[in-house]
Write a protein that holds these residues in place. Structure first.
Motif, PDB file in Angstrom:
ATOM      1  N   CYS A 159      -6.383  26.134  36.969  1.00 52.83           N
ATOM      2  CA  CYS A 159      -7.579  25.822  36.520  1.00 52.83           C
ATOM      3  C   CYS A 159      -8.053  24.307  37.126  1.00 52.83           C
ATOM      4  CB  CYS A 159      -7.742  25.519  34.945  1.00 52.83           C
ATOM      5  SG  CYS A 159      -9.236  24.893  34.106  1.00 52.83           S
ATOM      6  N   PRO A 160      -8.851  24.461  38.170  1.00 49.32           N
ATOM      7  CA  PRO A 160      -9.462  23.342  38.927  1.00 49.32           C
ATOM      8  C   PRO A 160     -10.397  22.536  37.946  1.00 49.32           C
ATOM      9  CG  PRO A 160      -9.508  25.234  40.171  1.00 49.32           C
ATOM     10  CD  PRO A 160      -9.171  25.823  39.012  1.00 49.32           C
ATOM     11  N   TYR A 161     -10.812  21.342  37.992  1.00 51.85           N
ATOM     12  CA  TYR A 161     -11.853  20.761  37.126  1.00 51.85           C
ATOM     13  C   TYR A 161     -12.315  19.526  37.938  1.00 51.85           C
ATOM     14  CZ  TYR A 161      -8.291  17.312  36.233  1.00 51.85           C
ATOM     15  OH  TYR A 161      -7.176  16.112  36.326  1.00 51.85           O
ATOM     16  N   VAL A 162     -13.292  19.155  37.355  1.00 50.86           N
ATOM     17  CA  VAL A 162     -13.923  17.892  37.949  1.00 50.86           C
ATOM     18  C   VAL A 162     -14.191  17.086  36.405  1.00 50.86           C
ATOM     19  CG1 VAL A 162     -15.117  18.695  39.887  1.00 50.86           C
ATOM     20  CG2 VAL A 162     -16.625  18.724  37.598  1.00 50.86           C
ATOM     21  N   THR A 163     -14.269  15.677  36.701  1.00 51.14           N
ATOM     22  CA  THR A 163     -14.434  14.770  35.521  1.00 51.14           C
ATOM     23  C   THR A 163     -15.160  13.505  35.662  1.00 51.14           C
ATOM     24  OG1 THR A 163     -13.080  13.482  33.912  1.00 51.14           O
ATOM     25  CG2 THR A 163     -12.279  13.749  36.080  1.00 51.14           C
ATOM     26  N   ILE A 164     -15.719  12.980  34.717  1.00 49.91           N
ATOM     27  CA  ILE A 164     -16.366  11.661  34.615  1.00 49.91           C
ATOM     28  C   ILE A 164     -16.093  11.006  33.480  1.00 49.91           C
ATOM     29  CG2 ILE A 164     -18.457  12.731  33.885  1.00 49.91           C
ATOM     30  CD1 ILE A 164     -20.097  10.852  35.647  1.00 49.91           C
ATOM     31  N   GLY A 165     -15.984   9.393  33.534  1.00 53.78           N
ATOM     32  CA  GLY A 165     -15.546   8.817  32.403  1.00 53.78           C
ATOM     33  C   GLY A 165     -16.288   7.489  32.355  1.00 53.78           C
ATOM     34  N   ILE A 166     -16.380   7.016  31.131  1.00 56.10           N
ATOM     35  CA  ILE A 166     -16.711   5.478  30.966  1.00 56.10           C
ATOM     36  C   ILE A 166     -16.023   4.903  30.070  1.00 56.10           C
ATOM     37  CG2 ILE A 166     -18.685   6.165  29.450  1.00 56.10           C
ATOM     38  CD1 ILE A 166     -20.257   4.011  30.999  1.00 56.10           C
ATOM     39  N   GLY A 167     -15.761   3.455  30.172  1.00 56.98           N
ATOM     40  CA  GLY A 167     -15.090   3.030  28.995  1.00 56.98           C
ATOM     41  C   GLY A 167     -14.984   1.413  29.144  1.00 56.98           C
ATOM     42  N   VAL A 168     -13.852   0.684  28.782  1.00 56.70           N
ATOM     43  CA  VAL A 168     -13.636  -0.647  29.171  1.00 56.70           C
ATOM     44  C   VAL A 168     -12.289  -1.023  29.552  1.00 56.70           C
ATOM     45  CG1 VAL A 168     -15.326  -1.338  27.050  1.00 56.70           C
ATOM     46  CG2 VAL A 168     -12.971  -0.968  26.564  1.00 56.70           C
ATOM     47  N   SER A 169     -12.281  -2.257  30.283  1.00 56.63           N
ATOM     48  CA  SER A 169     -10.987  -2.540  30.959  1.00 56.63           C
ATOM     49  C   SER A 169     -10.792  -4.162  30.718  1.00 56.63           C
ATOM     50  CB  SER A 169     -11.124  -2.232  32.320  1.00 56.63           C
ATOM     51  OG  SER A 169      -9.790  -2.792  33.100  1.00 56.63           O
ATOM     52  N   ASN A 170      -9.581  -4.404  30.043  1.00 57.83           N
ATOM     53  CA  ASN A 170      -9.460  -5.864  29.856  1.00 57.83           C
ATOM     54  C   ASN A 170      -8.333  -6.061  30.916  1.00 57.83           C
ATOM     55  OD1 ASN A 170      -7.165  -7.838  28.596  1.00 57.83           O
ATOM     56  ND2 ASN A 170      -9.115  -8.011  27.584  1.00 57.83           N
ATOM     57  N   ASN A 171      -8.787  -7.154  31.800  1.00 56.16           N
ATOM     58  CA  ASN A 171      -8.345  -7.560  32.911  1.00 56.16           C
ATOM     59  C   ASN A 171      -7.654  -8.933  32.860  1.00 56.16           C
ATOM     60  OD1 ASN A 171      -9.156  -5.008  33.986  1.00 56.16           O
ATOM     61  ND2 ASN A 171     -11.144  -6.125  35.150  1.00 56.16           N
ATOM     62  N   ASN A 172      -6.555  -9.127  33.119  1.00 56.47           N
ATOM     63  CA  ASN A 172      -5.801 -10.488  32.599  1.00 56.47           C
ATOM     64  C   ASN A 172      -5.081 -11.187  33.944  1.00 56.47           C
ATOM     65  OD1 ASN A 172      -4.737 -12.766  31.417  1.00 56.47           O
ATOM     66  ND2 ASN A 172      -3.067 -11.274  30.473  1.00 56.47           N
ATOM     67  N   PRO A 173      -5.737 -11.684  34.672  1.00 47.61           N
ATOM     68  CA  PRO A 173      -5.374 -12.376  35.955  1.00 47.61           C
ATOM     69  C   PRO A 173      -4.232 -13.635  35.484  1.00 47.61           C
ATOM     70  CG  PRO A 173      -7.302 -13.151  35.903  1.00 47.61           C
ATOM     71  CD  PRO A 173      -7.207 -12.225  34.622  1.00 47.61           C
ATOM     72  N   GLY A 174      -3.081 -13.482  36.059  1.00 49.24           N
ATOM     73  CA  GLY A 174      -2.031 -14.693  35.750  1.00 49.24           C
ATOM     74  C   GLY A 174      -2.743 -15.601  36.809  1.00 49.24           C
ATOM     75  N   LYS A 175      -1.926 -16.644  36.880  1.00 51.29           N
ATOM     76  CA  LYS A 175      -2.037 -18.101  37.473  1.00 51.29           C
ATOM     77  C   LYS A 175      -2.078 -17.670  38.936  1.00 51.29           C
ATOM     78  CE  LYS A 175      -0.725 -21.614  34.246  1.00 51.29           C
ATOM     79  NZ  LYS A 175       0.312 -22.588  33.940  1.00 51.29           N
ATOM     80  N   LEU A 176      -3.325 -18.117  39.846  1.00 62.56           N
ATOM     81  CA  LEU A 176      -3.109 -17.958  41.310  1.00 62.56           C
ATOM     82  C   LEU A 176      -2.361 -19.033  41.958  1.00 62.56           C
ATOM     83  CD1 LEU A 176      -4.151 -16.658  43.739  1.00 62.56           C
ATOM     84  CD2 LEU A 176      -6.084 -18.117  43.599  1.00 62.56           C
ATOM     85  N   ARG A 177      -1.107 -18.883  42.514  1.00 62.40           N
ATOM     86  CA  ARG A 177      -0.105 -19.972  42.746  1.00 62.40           C
ATOM     87  C   ARG A 177      -0.421 -20.180  44.306  1.00 62.40           C
ATOM     88  NH1 ARG A 177       2.731 -17.157  38.644  1.00 62.40           N
ATOM     89  NH2 ARG A 177       3.406 -18.847  36.896  1.00 62.40           N
ATOM     90  N   PHE A 178      -0.307 -21.484  44.811  1.00 67.48           N
ATOM     91  CA  PHE A 178      -0.387 -21.819  46.041  1.00 67.48           C
ATOM     92  C   PHE A 178       0.946 -22.623  46.129  1.00 67.48           C
ATOM     93  CE2 PHE A 178      -4.683 -21.300  45.836  1.00 67.48           C
ATOM     94  CZ  PHE A 178      -5.242 -21.287  47.047  1.00 67.48           C
ATOM     95  N   THR A 179       1.952 -21.645  46.629  1.00 67.58           N
ATOM     96  CA  THR A 179       3.404 -22.489  46.461  1.00 67.58           C
ATOM     97  C   THR A 179       3.704 -23.346  47.476  1.00 67.58           C
ATOM     98  OG1 THR A 179       4.140 -20.271  47.915  1.00 67.58           O
ATOM     99  CG2 THR A 179       4.310 -20.024  45.490  1.00 67.58           C
TER     100      THR A 179
END
Length: 217
Positions: A124-144
């Motif tokens: 069974c081939p299929y096509v799909t489309i979706g919508i929602g929410v995303s919680n993006n949590n970036p940690g600290k950007l480190r310049f070591t």
């Protein structure tokens, strides 16, 4: 690595596709309504761009994806589900004296609609489309190299995806195999590069390959 993921999934799925002549007749997925899915895959995020005083242009490595979903079939061709996905991206750059790193955690929920086209009781081939929410949590950007850190800002974004795939029925009446592709946009991340300055922004979008087990209820 994504190509090997699909080849492995297809190879494993083929082992279950064809029952022997003495086995019980195959039950079509069409006969089932509610279902649960559990899967994994890989997400290849599009490369980060240069920002003034912050990010250095970099293509990110593919990240593992884990997700779970629940759905319902409304007709022979239309179904819908909601799924939740977790993934973690690693941004890491070493160029001369510049060394940067950051981890980004992504937790999303998507409501998806599918159009199924059955070729037979097994495919069974299929096509799909979706919508929602995303919680993006970036940690600290480190310049070591200079031992400096910049704080990431957690944010919730509108997310969407489009794609397709193929459902493969198995000998078992209880589950099917889903092999699919999605182009996904999880929105943005923001990092405070300098005190009082604007946040540095990167878009989190790219290609996702999945393999899942669909359990019929």
């Amino acid at each position: 690595m994504m190509r090997y993921l699909f080849l492995t999934g297809i190879s494993v799925s083929l082992l279950f596709l064809f029952p022997n002549s003495e086995s019980e007749a195959h039950v079509s997925f069409l006969a089932e309504r509610a279902y649960l899915s559990l899967g994994f895959g890989e997400f290849q995020c599009e490369g980060f761009k240069d920002t003034e005083g912050g990010y250095v242009k970099k293509n990110l490595k593919a990240a593992h994806v884990f997700y779970v979903g629940a759905g319902y079939r409304f007709s022979d061709h239309i179904r819908s589900d909601i799924n939740f996905q977790y993934s973690k991206l690693n941004y890491k750059v070493s160029r001369g004296r510049v060394h940067l790193e950051q981890r980004i955690r992504i937790l999303s929920g998507m409501l998806n609609a599918y159009y199924d086209l059955y070729l037979d009781d097994f495919t069974c081939p299929y096509v799909t489309i979706g919508i929602g929410v995303s919680n993006n949590n970036p940690g600290k950007l480190r310049f070591t190299t200079i031992k400096e850190e910049f704080k990431g800002k957690r944010r919730t974004n509108l997310a969407w995806n489009v794609g397709g795939g193929i459902l493969l029925n198995t000998i078992s009446k209880d589950y099917s195999i889903d092999i699919g592709y999605r182009y996904v946009d999880f929105g943005k991340i923001q990092t405070a590069i300098q005190p009082g300055a604007n946040y540095a922004t990167q878009k989190i979008r790219g290609h996702k390959g999945i393999i899942s087990v669909v359990f019929k209820l």
